[in-house]
Motif scaffolding. Structure first.
Motif, PDB file in Angstrom:
ATOM      1  N   ARG A  80       0.815  -1.208   0.000  1.00  0.00           N
ATOM      2  CA  ARG A  80       0.000   0.000   0.000  1.00  0.00           C
ATOM      3  C   ARG A  80       0.858   1.272   0.000  1.00  0.00           C
ATOM      4  O   ARG A  80       0.495   2.278  -0.613  1.00  0.00           O
ATOM      5  CB  ARG A  80      -0.962  -0.006   1.192  1.00  0.00           C
ATOM      6  CG  ARG A  80      -2.050  -1.068   1.066  1.00  0.00           C
ATOM      7  CD  ARG A  80      -2.987  -1.085   2.264  1.00  0.00           C
ATOM      8  NE  ARG A  80      -4.018  -2.092   2.079  1.00  0.00           N
ATOM      9  CZ  ARG A  80      -5.188  -1.878   1.485  1.00  0.00           C
ATOM     10  NH1 ARG A  80      -5.458  -0.663   1.027  1.00  0.00           N
ATOM     11  NH2 ARG A  80      -6.067  -2.844   1.360  1.00  0.00           N
ATOM     12  N   ASP A  81       1.976   1.224   0.684  1.00  0.00           N
ATOM     13  CA  ASP A  81       2.883   2.377   0.659  1.00  0.00           C
ATOM     14  C   ASP A  81       3.429   2.593  -0.751  1.00  0.00           C
ATOM     15  O   ASP A  81       3.515   3.728  -1.243  1.00  0.00           O
ATOM     16  CB  ASP A  81       4.035   2.171   1.648  1.00  0.00           C
ATOM     17  CG  ASP A  81       3.559   2.142   3.087  1.00  0.00           C
ATOM     18  OD1 ASP A  81       2.897   3.097   3.506  1.00  0.00           O
ATOM     19  OD2 ASP A  81       3.828   1.147   3.783  1.00  0.00           O
ATOM     20  N   VAL A  86       3.079   5.449  -6.309  1.00  0.00           N
ATOM     21  CA  VAL A  86       2.747   5.407  -7.730  1.00  0.00           C
ATOM     22  C   VAL A  86       1.600   6.376  -8.033  1.00  0.00           C
ATOM     23  O   VAL A  86       1.633   7.108  -9.025  1.00  0.00           O
ATOM     24  CB  VAL A  86       2.379   3.971  -8.162  1.00  0.00           C
ATOM     25  CG1 VAL A  86       1.834   3.963  -9.589  1.00  0.00           C
ATOM     26  CG2 VAL A  86       3.598   3.062  -8.059  1.00  0.00           C
ATOM     27  N   ARG A  87       0.594   6.396  -7.186  1.00  0.00           N
ATOM     28  CA  ARG A  87      -0.514   7.328  -7.411  1.00  0.00           C
ATOM     29  C   ARG A  87      -0.041   8.778  -7.342  1.00  0.00           C
ATOM     30  O   ARG A  87      -0.476   9.621  -8.144  1.00  0.00           O
ATOM     31  CB  ARG A  87      -1.637   7.096  -6.400  1.00  0.00           C
ATOM     32  CG  ARG A  87      -2.845   7.999  -6.653  1.00  0.00           C
ATOM     33  CD  ARG A  87      -4.068   7.592  -5.859  1.00  0.00           C
ATOM     34  NE  ARG A  87      -3.839   7.672  -4.422  1.00  0.00           N
ATOM     35  CZ  ARG A  87      -4.790   7.405  -3.514  1.00  0.00           C
ATOM     36  NH1 ARG A  87      -5.992   7.013  -3.914  1.00  0.00           N
ATOM     37  NH2 ARG A  87      -4.519   7.491  -2.231  1.00  0.00           N
ATOM     38  N   ASP A  88       0.855   9.082  -6.400  1.00  0.00           N
ATOM     39  CA  ASP A  88       1.399  10.444  -6.334  1.00  0.00           C
ATOM     40  C   ASP A  88       2.167  10.792  -7.601  1.00  0.00           C
ATOM     41  O   ASP A  88       2.081  11.928  -8.095  1.00  0.00           O
ATOM     42  CB  ASP A  88       2.306  10.586  -5.112  1.00  0.00           C
ATOM     43  CG  ASP A  88       1.526  10.671  -3.809  1.00  0.00           C
ATOM     44  OD1 ASP A  88       0.293  10.846  -3.858  1.00  0.00           O
ATOM     45  OD2 ASP A  88       2.162  10.553  -2.748  1.00  0.00           O
ATOM     46  N   LEU A  89       2.938   9.834  -8.121  1.00  0.00           N
ATOM     47  CA  LEU A  89       3.654  10.092  -9.370  1.00  0.00           C
ATOM     48  C   LEU A  89       2.691  10.479 -10.485  1.00  0.00           C
ATOM     49  O   LEU A  89       2.917  11.443 -11.223  1.00  0.00           O
ATOM     50  CB  LEU A  89       4.454   8.855  -9.793  1.00  0.00           C
ATOM     51  CG  LEU A  89       5.824   8.646  -9.167  1.00  0.00           C
ATOM     52  CD1 LEU A  89       6.409   7.321  -9.647  1.00  0.00           C
ATOM     53  CD2 LEU A  89       6.776   9.786  -9.527  1.00  0.00           C
ATOM     54  N   ASP A 111       4.998  -4.021  -8.166  1.00  0.00           N
ATOM     55  CA  ASP A 111       4.277  -4.513  -9.340  1.00  0.00           C
ATOM     56  C   ASP A 111       2.837  -4.024  -9.302  1.00  0.00           C
ATOM     57  O   ASP A 111       2.388  -3.383  -8.358  1.00  0.00           O
ATOM     58  CB  ASP A 111       4.330  -6.040  -9.413  1.00  0.00           C
ATOM     59  CG  ASP A 111       3.769  -6.729  -8.174  1.00  0.00           C
ATOM     60  OD1 ASP A 111       2.965  -6.097  -7.446  1.00  0.00           O
ATOM     61  OD2 ASP A 111       4.113  -7.898  -7.933  1.00  0.00           O
ATOM     62  N   GLY A 112       2.113  -4.344 -10.366  1.00  0.00           N
ATOM     63  CA  GLY A 112       0.731  -3.900 -10.471  1.00  0.00           C
ATOM     64  C   GLY A 112      -0.175  -4.483  -9.421  1.00  0.00           C
ATOM     65  O   GLY A 112      -1.200  -3.868  -9.061  1.00  0.00           O
ATOM     66  N   ALA A 113       0.171  -5.651  -8.890  1.00  0.00           N
ATOM     67  CA  ALA A 113      -0.669  -6.268  -7.865  1.00  0.00           C
ATOM     68  C   ALA A 113      -0.808  -5.369  -6.640  1.00  0.00           C
ATOM     69  O   ALA A 113      -1.845  -5.386  -5.958  1.00  0.00           O
ATOM     70  CB  ALA A 113      -0.094  -7.623  -7.475  1.00  0.00           C
ATOM     71  N   SER A 114       0.216  -4.597  -6.337  1.00  0.00           N
ATOM     72  CA  SER A 114       0.150  -3.698  -5.180  1.00  0.00           C
ATOM     73  C   SER A 114      -0.942  -2.651  -5.363  1.00  0.00           C
ATOM     74  O   SER A 114      -1.622  -2.264  -4.403  1.00  0.00           O
ATOM     75  CB  SER A 114       1.502  -3.010  -4.980  1.00  0.00           C
ATOM     76  OG  SER A 114       2.488  -3.935  -4.587  1.00  0.00           O
ATOM     77  N   LEU A 128      -2.159   2.154 -13.720  1.00  0.00           N
ATOM     78  CA  LEU A 128      -1.249   1.285 -14.470  1.00  0.00           C
ATOM     79  C   LEU A 128      -1.191   1.664 -15.939  1.00  0.00           C
ATOM     80  O   LEU A 128      -0.161   1.453 -16.594  1.00  0.00           O
ATOM     81  CB  LEU A 128      -1.675  -0.180 -14.312  1.00  0.00           C
ATOM     82  CG  LEU A 128      -1.381  -0.790 -12.939  1.00  0.00           C
ATOM     83  CD1 LEU A 128      -2.006  -2.177 -12.832  1.00  0.00           C
ATOM     84  CD2 LEU A 128       0.123  -0.870 -12.698  1.00  0.00           C
ATOM     85  N   ASP A 129      -2.272   2.224 -16.464  1.00  0.00           N
ATOM     86  CA  ASP A 129      -2.258   2.661 -17.862  1.00  0.00           C
ATOM     87  C   ASP A 129      -1.304   3.825 -18.082  1.00  0.00           C
ATOM     88  O   ASP A 129      -0.956   4.134 -19.226  1.00  0.00           O
ATOM     89  CB  ASP A 129      -3.671   3.057 -18.300  1.00  0.00           C
ATOM     90  CG  ASP A 129      -4.554   1.850 -18.549  1.00  0.00           C
ATOM     91  OD1 ASP A 129      -4.012   0.734 -18.698  1.00  0.00           O
ATOM     92  OD2 ASP A 129      -5.794   2.016 -18.593  1.00  0.00           O
TER      93      ASP A 129
END
Length: 208
Positions: A80-81, A86-89, A111-114, A128-129
């Protein structure tokens, strides 16, 4: 290996930024006795004895060609961290990018699973897109320039006893701001030709 090197050699394009990500762990140490103040001709003196106060983590992302970096100081480094970084990026630091080329190591959380663990499926898919993953080899994490940036951070900012996460966060934020203001870049010189010459033992042999 060659995929990462070739990614580094791409010309700068703000629509497709090359961002490196890595994580580090910092042991927290507290003083058992207060330091003695410096005296004329004598530096401050620290007692060799210390108290362990746990650890905290630094999740670092950097864009070497732009001279930008950001460090998220966290109590943990879970899936989750990672997903939050990734979301912040995507949403905070590169909202205008068409695709972020993300260089990172093969840690099992990277990875994408996170993202699917942290967010609803449609949100994970949206993020992820916008990401194009580029992984360093299993025993070649030194190819990740974020690892170089972490080494610089440790040497310039965290090379002393620090006893709590909030203090580390403040120190790292000041260091980050100073380097970003200077647009300090990493000068990468390791090319494909150098890799094929110096690391030729890692390549499969082809019998004539």
């Amino acid at each position: 290996m060659e995929d990462v090197i070739q990614t580094y050699l791409l010309p700068y394009d703000p629509r497709f930024p090359v961002v490196c990500f890595d994580e580090a762990c910092k042991q927290l140490f507290g003083e058992v006795r207060p330091a003695q103040r410096p005296r004329p001709g004598q530096a401050a003196r620290l007692d060799y004895e210390y108290e362990r106060k746990g650890v905290c983590h630094q999740l670092l992302m950097c864009e070497p060609l732009r001279g930008w970096r950001h460090v998220q100081v966290s109590e943990r480094r879970t899936r989750r961290d990672y997903a939050g970084c990734v979301r912040d990026l995507v949403d905070v630091y590169y909202p205008q990018a068409k695709k972020i080329r993300l260089v990172q190591d093969n840690l099992n959380t990277h990875d994408g699973a996170s993202l699917y663990e942290a967010f609803p499926p449609e949100e994970a898919r949206r993020l992820l897109d916008k990401i194009e993953f580029h992984y360093t080899p299993k025993h070649g994490s030194w190819l990740n320039m974020a690892e170089t940036e972490i080494s610089i951070m440790n040497g310039q900012c965290l090379n002393r006893r620090l006893d709590n996460q909030a203090l580390i966060a403040r120190e790292v934020a000041a260091w980050e701001s100073k380097r970003n203001d200077r647009q300090a870049c990493i000068h990468w010189t390791f090319t494909l030709a150098a890799a094929r010459r110096k690391l030729r033992k890692l390549y499969p042999s082809i019998d004539g």
